[in-house]
Design an enzyme around this catalytic site. Structure first.
Site, PDB file in Angstrom:
ATOM      1  N   GLY A  24      -2.410   6.280 -30.944  1.00 35.70           N
ATOM      2  CA  GLY A  24      -3.725   5.803 -31.384  1.00 35.70           C
ATOM      3  C   GLY A  24      -3.851   4.291 -31.326  1.00 35.70           C
ATOM      4  O   GLY A  24      -4.933   3.749 -31.497  1.00 35.70           O
ATOM      5  N   GLU A 174      -2.124   1.737 -45.490  1.00 32.83           N
ATOM      6  CA  GLU A 174      -1.719   0.732 -44.505  1.00 32.83           C
ATOM      7  C   GLU A 174      -1.968  -0.688 -45.022  1.00 32.83           C
ATOM      8  O   GLU A 174      -2.029  -1.654 -44.261  1.00 32.83           O
ATOM      9  CB  GLU A 174      -2.466   0.972 -43.194  1.00 32.83           C
ATOM     10  CG  GLU A 174      -2.255   2.373 -42.622  1.00 32.83           C
ATOM     11  CD  GLU A 174      -1.011   2.506 -41.738  1.00 32.83           C
ATOM     12  OE1 GLU A 174      -0.691   1.569 -41.001  1.00 32.83           O
ATOM     13  OE2 GLU A 174      -0.361   3.574 -41.793  1.00 32.83           O
ATOM     14  N   HIS A 240      -6.705   0.417 -37.385  1.00 31.95           N
ATOM     15  CA  HIS A 240      -6.895  -0.237 -38.683  1.00 31.95           C
ATOM     16  C   HIS A 240      -8.291  -0.861 -38.676  1.00 31.95           C
ATOM     17  O   HIS A 240      -8.757  -1.324 -37.622  1.00 31.95           O
ATOM     18  CB  HIS A 240      -5.875  -1.366 -38.906  1.00 31.95           C
ATOM     19  CG  HIS A 240      -4.471  -0.893 -39.104  1.00 31.95           C
ATOM     20  ND1 HIS A 240      -3.384  -1.492 -38.498  1.00 31.95           N
ATOM     21  CD2 HIS A 240      -3.965   0.106 -39.855  1.00 31.95           C
ATOM     22  CE1 HIS A 240      -2.274  -0.877 -38.858  1.00 31.95           C
ATOM     23  NE2 HIS A 240      -2.587   0.095 -39.691  1.00 31.95           N
ATOM     24  N   ASN A 349       1.788  -5.060 -28.601  1.00 35.40           N
ATOM     25  CA  ASN A 349       2.070  -3.919 -29.476  1.00 35.40           C
ATOM     26  C   ASN A 349       0.892  -3.646 -30.415  1.00 35.40           C
ATOM     27  O   ASN A 349       1.027  -2.938 -31.408  1.00 35.40           O
ATOM     28  CB  ASN A 349       3.335  -4.175 -30.298  1.00 35.40           C
ATOM     29  CG  ASN A 349       4.475  -3.239 -29.893  1.00 35.40           C
ATOM     30  OD1 ASN A 349       4.219  -2.194 -29.300  1.00 35.40           O
ATOM     31  ND2 ASN A 349       5.691  -3.598 -30.243  1.00 35.40           N
ATOM     32  N   CYS A 355      -3.256  -9.451 -37.926  1.00 38.37           N
ATOM     33  CA  CYS A 355      -2.211  -8.474 -38.285  1.00 38.37           C
ATOM     34  C   CYS A 355      -0.954  -9.169 -38.772  1.00 38.37           C
ATOM     35  O   CYS A 355      -0.190  -8.618 -39.559  1.00 38.37           O
ATOM     36  CB  CYS A 355      -1.814  -7.631 -37.080  1.00 38.37           C
ATOM     37  SG  CYS A 355      -3.136  -6.687 -36.354  1.00 38.37           S
TER      38      CYS A 355
END
Ligand code: SUG
Length: 424
Positions: A24, A174, A240, A349, A355
Site C-alpha cells: 500500500g 501509526e 498515512h 521508501n 515523515c
C-alpha cells in the site's frame, strides 16, 4: 510562557534498505530489491535538520534502534547469542528476518502521537508510543521507541510517555502521521484531529483504527475530533494522512480529496480556531500528490513570523505540482516560502520530510526536562555527521541482508553511536 515546536528527526540507521515491506506504500513496493545508500540517506536527513537549524528553528533527533532486531527475534523463540539468533532466523524464516532488518524507525512521525501541554488534562506533554501493528517490520519498533522516548523526555513533571496501545487491529496506531493539531499559536489550546481508516474493502491496508485515536484522547485527557480518511486517498497510496495533508498552527494544507467529510472537519476547525486558514489544493490529482509528496512537507512557523513549507526535491520534478506550490506561496495565507530538501533515499521508501520528524510543542519550562544530548547544536550535529561518514555502510543490496558481515558493520555503527551518546 513561550512555547515552541521542536522537530525531533529520526537519525536514519545503518541498515536502511529497500526490502519492499510496506504493502500500500507505492514507493516501498516499487523499489523492492533495489540497492540503498545508508550513508547518503543519513547525511541527507542530517542536512535537512541543518536546514531547519539555519532557519533559526530548534532541532532534536531520535537515535535509531539496533538493527537487525535480534532482541525481537529472540522474543519469537530463536535461541543463542545475537549472531546465532540472526543466522537461525535468516535460514528458517527469511521473510521474518528481512522484517527484523528494517531501519523504518527513521520515520519519527510514526513514533508516537504527541498531545500538547496546552490541551492535555494535566498540563503535561503526552507522548503515546505507536504500536504500528499493521506492518510486521514496523511493529518491532514500539518497545525500543518507548524506551528511547522515556530517555529523551526524561522529566515526568513535564512529559508523560506512554507505552503502545495493544497491538491488535482494533487499536492499530501509526502515531502522529494521522494526527493534526490546529491552534492559533503553538502554546495555545488547540483542536486535535485524528484521521482514521475503516474496514471498507479497500485495495490497500487502512492502518489507523478509530479506536486508537479515541484511546489516545482518553489517555491524554483531551476531547479529540475523529474523522475518516477518504477511501480514494487510501486507494491512491496515501497509507498515512500526512501524505495528503499537513497542519501547522491555524493553517491546514490539504488535498481536496483527503477526507471523507471535509465539510465537517473544516467546520470543526473554524469553530475551534477563529482565524483558521484552509489551503486546499484541487489542481493536482491524488496520484501527483502521492508521487511528489507535496503534502508530506514540513509546514513550520519561522522565528520572525510567517510559515515555510519544507518540500522534498521530488515536488520540483512535476510541473503541475510545482505550479501548485507557487500558487500556495503566492496565495492569501501565512505560507510565505517554499524550501526544497533532498531526502531521496527516504523518499524511495515512501518517507518524505514530514515523515522523518516528530513534532513536540515545548514550553520554556518543559525544555529543561529534555535530555540535552538529543538537542542539536553545531557541535552535536557535526559529531553525528562524522559518525555517519565513518560507520554507516555506503550501500546495501536488499538481497544481501542475510550476510553476517553486514550485521557486523551495522552493530559496530550502533556501538559507535552509543559511545558518542555517552560523550556528548
Ligand atoms: O510505514 N516505509 C514506511 C514509510 C513511512 C512514512 N511515514 C509517514 N508517512 N509518516 C511505511 O510504509 C518501507 C520499508 C521497506 O519497504 O523496506 C517503509 O516501512
Amino acid at each position: 510562557m513561550m512555547t515552541m515546536e521542536i522537530n525531533f528527526d529520526g537519525l536514519i540507521g545503518p541498515m536502511h534498505n529497500y526490502a519492499g515491506l510496506s504493502a500500500g506504500n507505492v514507493a516501498s513496493a516499487s523499489n523492492a530489491g533495489a540497492v540503498s545508500q545508508p550513508r547518503a540517506a543519513a547525511l541527507q536527513g542530517l542536512a535537512k535538520m541543518r536546514r531547519l537549524m539555519d532557519l533559526g528553528l530548534t532541532q532534536g533527533f531520535i537515535p535509531p534502534p539496533r538493527r537487525p532486531a535480534a532482541a525481537a527475534l529472540r522474543a519469537l523463540g530463536f535461541r543463542g547469542d545475537d549472531q546465532a539468533v540472526l543466522v537461525r532466523a535468516a535460514t528458517e524464516d527469511p521473510v521474518l528476518f528481512n522484517n527484523a532488518c528494517s531501519a523504518s524507525a527513521m520515520w519519527a512521525a510514526n513514533a508516537a502521537t504527541v498531545i500538547a501541554g496546552a490541551d492535555s488534562g494535566d498540563g503535561r506533554v503526552h507522548l503515546v508510543t505507536a504500536n504500528l501493528s499493521t506492518m510486521l517490520h514496523r511493529s518491532f519498533e514500539a518497545p525500543d521507541t518507548y524506551a528511547m522516548l522515556r530517555t529523551i523526555f526524561r522529566d515526568d513533571r513535564h512529559f508523560a510517555v506512554h507505552p503502545a496501545l495493544p497491538g491488535t487491529q482494533h487499536f492499530s496506531d501509526e502515531g502522529a502521521a494521522n494526527h493534526m493539531r490546529l491552534t492559533r499559536r503553538h502554546g495555545e489550546r488547540g483542536l486535535n484531529v485524528f484521521v482514521h481508516g475503516a474496514a471498507r474493502g479497500s485495495r490497500y491496508p487502512e492502518r489507523q483504527a478509530r479506536r486508537a485515536g479515541e484511546a489516545v484522547s482518553r489517555i491524554a485527557g483531551i476531547e479529540g475530533f475523529h474523522t475518516l480518511q477518504s477511501q480514494a486517498a487510501i486507494e491512491a497510496g496515501a497509507f498515512h494522512n500526512d501524505v495528503v495533508a499537513v497542519a501547522n498552527e491555524n493553517v491546514l494544507l490539504a488535498h481536496a480529496a483527503a477526507f471523507e467529510d471535509r465539510d465537517g472537519l473544516f467546520a470543526a476547525a473554524a469553530r475551534a480556531v477563529p482565524d483558521f486558514v484552509p489551503v486546499e489544493v484541487d489542481s493536482i490529482t491524488l496520484e501527483d500528490a502521492i508521487g511528489s509528496y507535496l503534502f508530506n512537507s514540513q509546514l513550520v512557523t519561522l522565528p520572525h513570523g510567517g510559515m515555510a513549507l519544507i518540500l522534498p526535491g521530488e515536488a520540483c520534478e512535476n510541473s503541475r505540482v510545482w505550479q501548485a506550490v507557487e500558487t500556495i506561496v503566492a496565495g492569501n495565507n501565512p505560507i510565505a516560502e517554499a524550501i526544497v530538501v533532498d531526502v531521496r533515499e527516504s523518499m524511495r521508501n515512501g518517507g518524505g520530510p514530514a515523515c522523518l520528524r516528530l513534532r513536540v510543542p515545548v514550553s520554556d519550562a518543559a525544555r529543561g526536562g529534555i535530555d540535552p544530548r538529543f538537542m542539536l547544536d553545531e557541535r552535536r550535529w557535526a559529531a553525528l555527521n562524522e559518525l555517519v561518514e565513518r560507520h554507516w555502510p555506503e550501500r546495501i543490496d536488499a538481497r544481501d541482508l542475510a550476510d553476517p558481515a553486514l550485521w557486523e558493520t551495522a552493530f559496530a555503527a550502533h556501538d559507535a553511536l552509543d559511545a558518542l551518546l555517552r560523550s556528548i
